[in-house]
Design a protein around this motif. Structure first.
Motif, PDB file in Angstrom:
ATOM      1  N   SER A 219      96.896  59.667   2.027  1.00 28.97           N
ATOM      2  CA  SER A 219      98.189  58.808   2.140  1.00 28.97           C
ATOM      3  C   SER A 219      98.307  58.040   3.350  1.00 28.97           C
ATOM      4  N   GLU A 220      98.281  58.717   4.569  1.00 25.61           N
ATOM      5  CA  GLU A 220      98.301  57.915   5.877  1.00 25.61           C
ATOM      6  C   GLU A 220      97.238  57.296   6.233  1.00 25.61           C
ATOM      7  N   LEU A 221      95.800  57.542   5.892  1.00 25.42           N
ATOM      8  CA  LEU A 221      94.577  56.585   5.782  1.00 25.42           C
ATOM      9  C   LEU A 221      94.947  55.497   5.144  1.00 25.42           C
ATOM     10  N   LEU A 222      95.347  55.437   3.814  1.00 26.65           N
ATOM     11  CA  LEU A 222      95.770  54.200   3.160  1.00 26.65           C
ATOM     12  C   LEU A 222      96.687  53.280   3.682  1.00 26.65           C
TER      13      LEU A 222
ATOM     14  N   SER B 237      95.583  50.317   9.134  1.00 27.41           N
ATOM     15  CA  SER B 237      94.711  49.216   8.942  1.00 27.41           C
ATOM     16  C   SER B 237      93.552  49.498   9.748  1.00 27.41           C
ATOM     17  N   ALA B 238      92.364  49.328   9.523  1.00 29.44           N
ATOM     18  CA  ALA B 238      91.121  49.839  10.001  1.00 29.44           C
ATOM     19  C   ALA B 238      91.061  48.711  11.139  1.00 29.44           C
TER      20      ALA B 238
ATOM     21  N   LYS C 209      92.840  55.053  15.436  1.00 26.94           N
ATOM     22  CA  LYS C 209      93.622  56.076  14.511  1.00 26.94           C
ATOM     23  C   LYS C 209      92.928  56.309  13.094  1.00 26.94           C
ATOM     24  N   TRP C 210      92.357  55.069  12.339  1.00 25.34           N
ATOM     25  CA  TRP C 210      91.949  55.010  11.142  1.00 25.34           C
ATOM     26  C   TRP C 210      90.434  55.784  11.336  1.00 25.34           C
ATOM     27  N   ALA C 211      89.804  55.753  12.221  1.00 27.36           N
ATOM     28  CA  ALA C 211      88.470  56.665  12.228  1.00 27.36           C
ATOM     29  C   ALA C 211      88.852  58.165  12.313  1.00 27.36           C
ATOM     30  N   LYS C 212      89.823  58.413  13.189  1.00 27.34           N
ATOM     31  CA  LYS C 212      90.333  59.749  13.375  1.00 27.34           C
ATOM     32  C   LYS C 212      90.831  60.385  11.757  1.00 27.34           C
TER      33      LYS C 212
ATOM     34  N   ARG D 227      90.057  59.322   8.936  1.00 30.14           N
ATOM     35  CA  ARG D 227      88.746  59.155   8.087  1.00 30.14           C
ATOM     36  C   ARG D 227      88.037  60.507   8.406  1.00 30.14           C
ATOM     37  N   ARG D 228      87.647  60.722   9.676  1.00 32.27           N
ATOM     38  CA  ARG D 228      86.929  62.160   9.965  1.00 32.27           C
ATOM     39  C   ARG D 228      87.766  63.309   9.597  1.00 32.27           C
ATOM     40  N   SER D 229      89.112  63.483   9.592  1.00 40.78           N
ATOM     41  CA  SER D 229      89.839  64.536   9.142  1.00 40.78           C
ATOM     42  C   SER D 229      89.713  64.603   7.433  1.00 40.78           C
ATOM     43  N   VAL D 230      89.837  63.485   6.930  1.00 44.30           N
ATOM     44  CA  VAL D 230      89.483  63.693   5.325  1.00 44.30           C
ATOM     45  C   VAL D 230      88.214  64.145   5.100  1.00 44.30           C
ATOM     46  N   ASP D 231      87.263  63.627   5.596  1.00 44.53           N
ATOM     47  CA  ASP D 231      85.924  63.976   5.332  1.00 44.53           C
ATOM     48  C   ASP D 231      85.659  65.642   5.583  1.00 44.53           C
ATOM     49  N   LYS D 232      86.128  66.136   6.531  1.00 46.08           N
ATOM     50  CA  LYS D 232      86.109  67.295   6.912  1.00 46.08           C
ATOM     51  C   LYS D 232      86.974  68.380   5.948  1.00 46.08           C
ATOM     52  N   GLY D 233      87.925  67.688   5.618  1.00 45.92           N
ATOM     53  CA  GLY D 233      89.022  68.619   4.907  1.00 45.92           C
ATOM     54  C   GLY D 233      88.192  68.717   3.380  1.00 45.92           C
ATOM     55  N   LEU D 234      87.571  67.516   2.904  1.00 49.55           N
ATOM     56  CA  LEU D 234      86.751  67.620   1.478  1.00 49.55           C
ATOM     57  C   LEU D 234      85.641  68.584   1.779  1.00 49.55           C
TER      58      LEU D 234
END
Length: 215
Positions: A57-60, A63-64, A70-73, A75-82
């Motif tokens: 939700s915060e990633l959406l 703005s990249a 912040k967006w890259a961080k 994104r990495r958190s979401v990928d690691k969580g998945l």
């Protein structure tokens, strides 16, 4: 009398499990097991899903272009969580598979295993006796294989209980099916007909001409 009720209850529990379905019963028992034991895997899965949804939700909302770091961080958190969630789901599936094997073994022991043990242990003991004039020479079949003559053996009584519960099941299903079919639908007596809905009203011109003719 105790043996009679014991055999009937074993057959009834076996048929009840068959009616409910072993898969449905497994889901109920496994859910209850997780709640009682407060499994750490289930709590981790729930917390990880919540964290992933919050990061997404915060990633959406980020703005990249304006906040790339912040967006890259995020994104990495979401990928690691998945990735962690996929690994955790694999562990939960393995745990559930092990629980399913133990559950199936327990169900077999409590139904088929106990039934076979009682049939073997009480193979020479009568469940109850019948009057000798009821079935005549066929009475010997009810004591098959090792019960005393003129009595009903455990095996025959078990088959009779299973037959009775099967007939009861079909009767209850037929009753409810007939009840559903016999339920009356909505009344159509007060529904206006199509002709009443579409009947044209007399125009004013026709009314005037009718008045002129009458005058």
């Amino acid at each position: 009398m105790t043996l009679l009720l014991t055999v009937f209850l074993i057959v009834f529990v076996t048929q009840l499990i068959s009616w409910i379905g072993q898969k449905v019963l497994l889901e109920w028992v496994y859910t209850l097991y997780l709640q009682v034991t407060r499994s750490s895997l289930a709590s981790k899965q729930k917390a990880l899903k919540t964290e992933i949804l919050n990061n997404k939700s915060e990633l959406l909302r980020t703005s990249a272009q304006d906040h790339f770091a912040k967006w890259a961080k995020l994104r990495r958190s979401v990928d690691k969580g998945l990735a962690d969630l996929e690994k955790l789901n694999s562990e939960i599936a393995s745990s559930k598979s092990s629980f399913s094997m133990k559950f199936s073994g327990a169900i077999w022991f409590l139904t088929t295993g106990v039934n076979l043990f009682i049939g073997w242990w009480y193979r020479r003991q009568p469940v109850f006796y019948l009057p000798p004039t009821w079935l005549g020479p066929l009475t010997w079949w009810l004591s098959f294989p090792f019960a005393p003559a003129g009595s009903v053996s455990v095996g025959v009584w078990s088959m009779a209980c299973k037959r009775f519960l099967g007939v009861l099941e079909r009767s209850v299903k037929a009753y409810f099916e007939e009840t559903i079919v016999a339920t009356p639908g909505p009344s159509k007596g007060n529904t206006p007909t199509a002709s009443a809905k579409t009947s044209p009203k007399p125009s004013r011109k026709a009314t005037v001409e009718s008045e002129d003719d009458s005058s």
